[in-house]
Design an enzyme around this catalytic site. Structure first.
Site, PDB file in Angstrom:
ATOM      1  N   GLU A 199     -34.824  29.722  23.077  1.00  0.00           N
ATOM      2  CA  GLU A 199     -34.103  30.874  22.523  1.00  0.00           C
ATOM      3  C   GLU A 199     -34.661  31.311  21.169  1.00  0.00           C
ATOM      4  OE1 GLU A 199     -32.643  28.218  23.861  1.00  0.00           O
ATOM      5  OE2 GLU A 199     -31.217  28.890  25.384  1.00  0.00           O
TER       6      GLU A 199
ATOM      7  N   LYS B 139     -16.995  34.763  28.496  1.00  0.00           N
ATOM      8  CA  LYS B 139     -17.290  34.892  29.923  1.00  0.00           C
ATOM      9  C   LYS B 139     -16.262  35.762  30.638  1.00  0.00           C
ATOM     10  CE  LYS B 139     -18.851  32.298  33.860  1.00  0.00           C
ATOM     11  NZ  LYS B 139     -19.383  31.037  34.372  1.00  0.00           N
TER      12      LYS B 139
END
Lengths: 562, 158
Positions: A48, A160
């Site tokens: 990342e 989410k």
């Protein structure tokens, strides 16, 4: 639409063509939506941190906003160094992170990290999206904030359930933030006073930083400098803001600046600073910085002004606007010619400093000199390449010995000084500029910090070139130990260095090596003409040091020279 | 020098930590801070008391303005203001000191808001000087606990 579908559609509608990312549990819905889409390209990185540096390199090379997408928890925390890098250098990047479902936030859920809290001090702004209906608006605001005013990274954290939930798609046309109204227009009276002050003085210097590049004000900067005949120095971040081959250019200033630039700034009677922030690496001992100079400081960010040095004439505004106003005041005036004449002796003095103390190193038949390698890269690419750097000696040699004539061709982590930046940034730049030759000037220490991105370069056939100035050491730290710690090389020798040629090959890239000075040009040339990504390993003289050098805390005139 | 800064901010979660983080991250000092909603429920007002030389105060004001969630920043120093703090003091009230406590409460236009067999709780508002004066006079009698708010301030009407 689901939040994930809104996300992908909004990206496309916001003009995003590429996202650098890494999937994970919390962003599965987005990756599912990306799978079906045809408008937004996704590049799978290998770490990342690499993803953010790629988005950053993409932004610096193109001027567009770079975009990064990662999952929650470790995915998010891995972006922090990349975000801090972009923040220190004012680079427009938007980082999207997944987050655990809203109801679990704060419960120490699996792969949960308070990334909004963690990145608060290193983002321009950040968001936690609480409801699906807010997502599109927040994305619009994020891109607006990242790219306007003084640019910077913005992080958007998306739980989410927000991505799984549904809402109507509503991307606002305009952004209206009552707490965010950057000042673009320089105050005309301040601009007039600045021009009047400069005209009264005899030893002017223009000091230009990365802000000139961010504002796209290079043509105006060159025009103003030429009308008045004022010599120009740039910061590391400002390399390319003013043509490196222009006779008015004195080179970089500061700790490893040229003798000429440091002497000029120290003896000047007026400094016009454009988009630079008087960083400690630039000023040296701040109390003795430019003791005779009045200072005009132009910056879009008011906090930059008066932060490190007292300023005589502050001007808040976009550099392009302010420069245009200045040009209008001096253009065509007979006075401009008189002014150029008046500062003739000053220009003569600067010429003398430049010719008596040019950048130099001891050439010889022995070990390969890193400066020589950079000179050869410059000659072979005719100054047309996009150069990224890692951090340390490689960075300084690249800045000193490559001449950058255009903005957005020198990409380097100036503020944070992030080792491991250059290679992923080069990949990002190559994505933005597929037809340009992009070269990372690296060291053997730095390159190992994000070497895994070789897989990314190979997978997407991005023909970036890495030139490793391989001195078997952490060269810059070793240099400080040599100069200030009696040559005790504590933990700065790297005896266990991988065979970079074979390593490149293991990843599916091409590997090259030059072992003698006479081979350097040929091997570089071979490497640069390789079709795909290539690593060029060049063992260099470990005893070579970066000069001039202003020791930390010393005034700029106290330079150590070769 | 001590400054009182009034900061209008978006009334949303996380704003306090943005402001507090700005002070701690840049080494600025907060002497007191109070925050509450304004007439417009989407806006909160923070009153921050801080200190520093002119250069530091200039940076504080600019850095506050730079935060996206900050709508307006006003340095109230040098402006005619009314400023107040609130203090709650629990003080010993034995039979021989009760009268003295009641007298002080009367002089300071304070109130007794809670009575227990051996102590009183006093509430008083006033500027910092008045609060300090009351506390100084109560101390010999025996203060058990003090709870004191930060300063709030409002510019005087024209």
């Amino acid at each position: 639409m689901t939040g994930a579908e809104i996300f992908v559609k909004a990206l496309a509608d916001l003009g995003v063509d590429v996202v650098f990312g890494y999937p994970g549990g919390a962003v599965l819905n987005i990756y599912d939506a990306l799978f079906k889409n045809t408008k937004v390209r996704h590049l799978l990185c290998r770490h990342e941190q690499g993803a953010v540096h790629m988005a950053d390199g993409y932004a610096r090379a193109s001027g567009k906003t770079g975009v990064c997408l990662v999952t929650s928890g470790p995915g998010a925390t891995n972006t922090v160094t990349g975000i801090a890098t972009a923040y220190m250098d004012s680079i427009p990047v938007v980082v999207f992170t997944g987050q655990v479902p809203t109801l679990m936030i704060g419960n120490d859920a699996f792969q949960e990290a308070d990334i909004v809290g963690i990145t608060r001090p290193c983002t321009k702004h950040n968001y936690l999206v609480k409801e699906t209906k807010d997502l599109a608006r927040i994305m619009k605001e994020a891109f607006y904030i990242a790219s306007t005013g003084r640019p910077g990274p913005v992080l958007v954290d998306m739980p989410k359930d927000v991505l799984a939930g549904s809402a109507e798609y509503a991307l606002p046309k305009e952004v209206n933030l009552r707490g965010y109204r950057p000042t673009y227009e320089g105050h005309p009276r301040q601009v007039e006073s600045a021009v009047r002050l400069v005209k009264e003085m005899e030893r002017p210097v223009i000091y230009a930083g990365g802000g000139v590049i961010l504002s796209g004000a290079s043509p105006q900067l060159a025009e103003l400098a030429h009308i008045l005949g004022i010599p120009v120095t740039t910061t590391l971040m400002g390399m390319g803001a003013f043509p490196g081959t222009d006779p008015l250019y004195m080179g970089m200033l500061g700790m490893h600046g040229t003798y000429c630039a440091n002497m000029a700034i120290s003896h000047s009677d007026v400094i016009i600073a454009f988009g630079a922030r008087f960083d400690d690496r630039v000023t040296g001992k701040v109390d003795e910085f430019a003791p005779h100079a009045k200072i005009v400081h132009v910056d879009i960010d008011p906090t930059s002004i008066q932060k490190n040095v007292p300023v005589d004439i502050p001007i808040v505004g976009d550099l392009k606007d302010v420069l245009k106003k200045m040009i209008r005041l001096v253009k065509g005036a007979k006075e401009a010619a008189q002014y150029r004449e008046k500062i003739g002796p000053w220009r003569g003095q600067i010429e003398t400093w430049a010719t008596t103390h040019p950048l130099s190193y001891k050439r010889g038949k022995g070990k390969i000199k890193p400066q020589y390698v950079v000179e050869q890269i410059y000659a072979l690419t005719k100054g047309q390449a996009i150069i990224t750097t890692e951090v340390g000696q490689n960075q300084m040699f690249a800045a000193q010995y490559y001449k950058f004539d255009r903005p957005r061709t020198f990409l380097s982590s100036g503020g944070l000084g992030t080792m491991g930046y250059g290679f992923p940034a080069a990949i990002g730049a190559q994505v933005a500029m597929p037809d340009r030759l992009v070269i990372d000037v690296a060291g053997d220490g730095s390159i190992q910090m994000n070497i895994q991105e070789l897989a990314t370069a190979v997978q997407y056939r991005l023909p970036v070139k890495v030139v490793i100035l391989n001195n078997g050491a952490l060269g810059m730290v070793r240099q400080w130990q040599e100069l200030f710690f009696q040559g005790k090389y504590s933990q700065t020798c790297l005896p266990q260095i991988p065979d970079f040629v074979r390593l490149a090959e293991a990843y599916g890239a091409a590997g090259f090596r030059a072992t003698r000075t006479e081979e350097v040009t040929e091997v570089l040339s071979k490497g640069f003409s390789a079709k795909g990504p290539a690593v060029i390993d060049i063992p260099t003289d470990p005893d070579e040091m970066v000069y001039p050098m202003v020791p930390a805390g010393a005034p700029l005139t106290k330079m150590l020279l070769v | 020098m001590r400054h009182t800064i009034s900061v209008m901010v978006e009334n949303e979660f996380g704003v306090l930590s943005r402001v507090a983080g700005l002070f701690s991250g840049r080494g600025f000092n907060i002497e007191s801070l109070s925050v509450a909603e304004t007439l417009d429920p989407s806006v909160s007002r923070m009153t921050i008391v801080t200190s520093g030389n002119d250069q530091i105060i200039e940076q504080i004001l600019k850095q506050l303005n730079k935060l996206i969630s900050v709508i307006k920043v006003v340095d109230l120093t040098g402006v005619e203001t009314v400023d107040r703090e609130l203090v709650l003091v629990r003080v010993n009230a034995e039979s021989e000191t009760k009268a003295e406590v009641l007298r002080l409460v009367d002089i300071f236009r304070a109130k007794i808001v809670d009575v227990a067999p051996r102590c009183y709780t006093i509430e008083m508002t006033g500027d910092g000087g008045k609060v300090n004066a009351l506390l100084q006079l109560l101390r010999p009698i025996g203060i058990k606990e003090i709870v004191r708010t930060g300063r709030v301030a409002i510019a005087r009407g024209m």
